[in-house]
Structures are given as structure tokens and as C-alpha cells.
Design a protein around this motif. Structure first.
Motif, PDB file in Angstrom:
ATOM      1  N   GLY A 104       0.781  -1.233   0.000  1.00  0.00           N
ATOM      2  CA  GLY A 104       0.000   0.000   0.000  1.00  0.00           C
ATOM      3  C   GLY A 104       0.806   1.273   0.000  1.00  0.00           C
ATOM      4  O   GLY A 104       0.261   2.352   0.234  1.00  0.00           O
ATOM      5  N   ALA A 114       0.846  -8.900   0.126  1.00  0.00           N
ATOM      6  CA  ALA A 114      -0.228  -8.031   0.599  1.00  0.00           C
ATOM      7  C   ALA A 114      -0.978  -8.680   1.756  1.00  0.00           C
ATOM      8  O   ALA A 114      -1.264  -8.031   2.774  1.00  0.00           O
ATOM      9  CB  ALA A 114      -1.193  -7.716  -0.546  1.00  0.00           C
ATOM     10  N   ARG A 130      -3.556  -7.029   4.310  1.00  0.00           N
ATOM     11  CA  ARG A 130      -4.409  -6.428   3.286  1.00  0.00           C
ATOM     12  C   ARG A 130      -5.094  -7.537   2.492  1.00  0.00           C
ATOM     13  O   ARG A 130      -4.602  -8.653   2.401  1.00  0.00           O
ATOM     14  CB  ARG A 130      -3.581  -5.543   2.352  1.00  0.00           C
ATOM     15  N   ASP A 150      -7.755  -4.637  -1.593  1.00  0.00           N
ATOM     16  CA  ASP A 150      -6.673  -3.675  -1.460  1.00  0.00           C
ATOM     17  C   ASP A 150      -5.669  -3.814  -2.595  1.00  0.00           C
ATOM     18  O   ASP A 150      -5.025  -2.843  -2.992  1.00  0.00           O
ATOM     19  CB  ASP A 150      -5.951  -3.879  -0.126  1.00  0.00           C
ATOM     20  N   SER A 155      -6.397   1.927  -3.877  1.00  0.00           N
ATOM     21  CA  SER A 155      -6.029   0.514  -3.826  1.00  0.00           C
ATOM     22  C   SER A 155      -5.072   0.170  -4.967  1.00  0.00           C
ATOM     23  O   SER A 155      -4.948   0.909  -5.944  1.00  0.00           O
ATOM     24  CB  SER A 155      -7.284  -0.362  -3.919  1.00  0.00           C
TER      25      SER A 155
END
Length: 243
Positions: free
Chosen positions: A41, A68, A73, A97, A129
Motif C-alpha cells: 500500500g 499483501a 491487506r 486492497d 487501492s
């Protein structure tokens, strides 16, 4: 996946353990760092991977999704190879995400699919995202049915992946073997590259056969006689001549 039910939304990903960033060899300088930032992110731009078959695109998409999820996420991987003309319903339902789309070249020529991709791109950007895309060709070379989608794809950070040479294939196999507590004889590696398909995907599949057989026989070393034994037992084809 039943055709009568239509495309289904992928569930939470559990990528194979070999599909990780630390198992990827010969990545272009800076690529893995950028993909880690995207997965976690910290990167606000979509990324586009292009390269020929077996250049490692799927490996990196799955690795990014695994990274992730390790960071807490939600990640979704979507393989589009069998979804030409049918991707819209699935893509409209995707929220995560990080969204990783593979085999993009299969669907971008269909207008409805292209519209769904365009909407997904905009939605991911608007929500902050991540979006990771992969195709055999660069955005400029793809037969994109929607000009607006082509312009969005052109805005992605673009990376081109080369196919591994024999040195890269050897490093890939040694890395996977070491992670399983196995050791390759030099002669065994040379034999594999001379007698079996050099395609990295085929080599990875053959290694999985060897790993299972080594576990059954409690072996820690992979030798030419053992490779011959496994191939003969499983009827795996050999090739002759250079690839």
C-alpha cells in the motif's frame, strides 16, 4: 467452475510457497522493491508487467498477493485466460486492497470486458487501492477495444520481463531445492537442461515431481540416476536437442 453459474469471484488467495518474491530470480533492478511497495500500500500507481510465456509474470502476481495478505491487506488474483467475453460479471464484483489480473491480452479486445477493466482501474485508483496487471505484450501492442482503457494502461508503471537463460534456470532450481532442504548435483542440473524441456514452468513442474519422490525415498540429494528413475516411473517426456 460451472458454466451455468457464470464466472465466480476468487476467494482469499493461498499462493504456492514457491511463488514468493525471494524465490524469483533475475528480476530487473528495482522491480521487486516496487512490487513490495504496491502490495503493502505504499505505491499509488498501477503496475503493468509484460513478457513472453514463462517469463515469471504469474509468479510475481501471486507473490504480490501473498505479500499483501502478509501485511494484513486483502488481495485478489484473477487469471483471465478462459474468460474472453465473460470477464465483466466477475470484474464488477472485485474489491480488494490489491487486485492482480493475469493474461490481460485475452480479454482487452472484447468491448464489454474492456469496459469492466476500465471501471475497475478507475475504482482502484479512486480508492487508493493497488492494481497489478500482466500480459504477453506491452499496452501499446495489445488489441484494446476501448481507447479510454488504452490510455489508462499507458499510465501504468511498465516493466518488461525477459525469459530466463540457462544460468537463470539453474539458479531457480537451486533456490527451490535449497528451500526444501535438497541439493542438486551439478551433473543432474546439466542433465535436466539437456534432456528435459527448458521452459521454466516445465522445469518447476518437474522439480515438484522430484521433491515428492525425494520425500518418499527420504533423499536429500538429486542425482542423474534418481532423475532417470523418477522420469521413467512417471512417464515424463524427455526432449532431445537444444530448445
Amino acid at each position: 467452475m460451472a458454466e451455468t453459474a457464470g464466472p465466480q469471484l476468487p476467494l482469499a488467495l493461498r499462493a504456492p510457497p514457491d511463488q514468493r518474491f525471494d524465490r524469483f530470480v533475475d528480476a530487473p533492478v528495482g522491480l521487486l522493491e516496487q512490487l513490495r511497495a504496491l502490495a503493502e500500500g505504499a505505491l499509488g500507481q498501477s503496475v503493468f508487467l509484460c513478457g513472453p510465456h514463462s517469463s515469471g509474470k504469474t509468479h510475481l502476481l501471486l507473490a504480490a498477493c501473498a505479500d499483501a495478505e502478509a501485511a494484513g491487506r486483502r488481495a485478489v488474483y484473477v487469471g483471465l485466460r478462459d474468460l474472453r467475453g465473460k470477464a465483466r460479471a466477475l470484474l464488477q464484483a472485485v474489491t480488494a486492497d490489491l487486485v492482480a489480473l493475469d493474461d490481460l491480452e485475452v480479454v482487452v479486445g472484447e468491448r464489454e470486458d474492456a469496459l469492466a477493466l476500465f471501471d475497475l482501474y478507475n475504482a482502484q485508483q479512486a480508492s487508493g487501492s493497488g492494481l497489478l496487471l500482466a500480459a504477453a505484450d506491452s499496452p501499446d501492442a495489445l488489441p484494446v477495444a476501448l481507447p479510454d482503457l488504452r490510455s489508462r494502461l499507458a499510465q501504468c508503471t511498465r516493466w518488461t520481463l525477459p525469459t530466463l537463460d540457462d544460468g537463470g534456470r539453474v539458479r531457480m532450481l537451486r533456490l527451490r531445492a535449497a528451500a526444501r532442504g535438497l541439493e542438486f548435483d551439478d551433473a543432474a542440473l546439466d542433465w535436466m537442461l539437456r534432456r528435459c524441456s527448458r521452459d521454466p514452468g516445465s522445469l518447476a513442474a518437474l522439480f515438484e515431481q522430484l521433491d515428492r519422490a525425494s520425500l518418499a525415498e527420504k533423499r536429500g540429494r538429486l542425482t542423474v540416476p534418481f532423475l532417470r528413475q523418477v522420469l521413467e516411473a512417471q512417464g515424463s517426456p524427455e526432449r532431445s536437442g537444444a530448445a
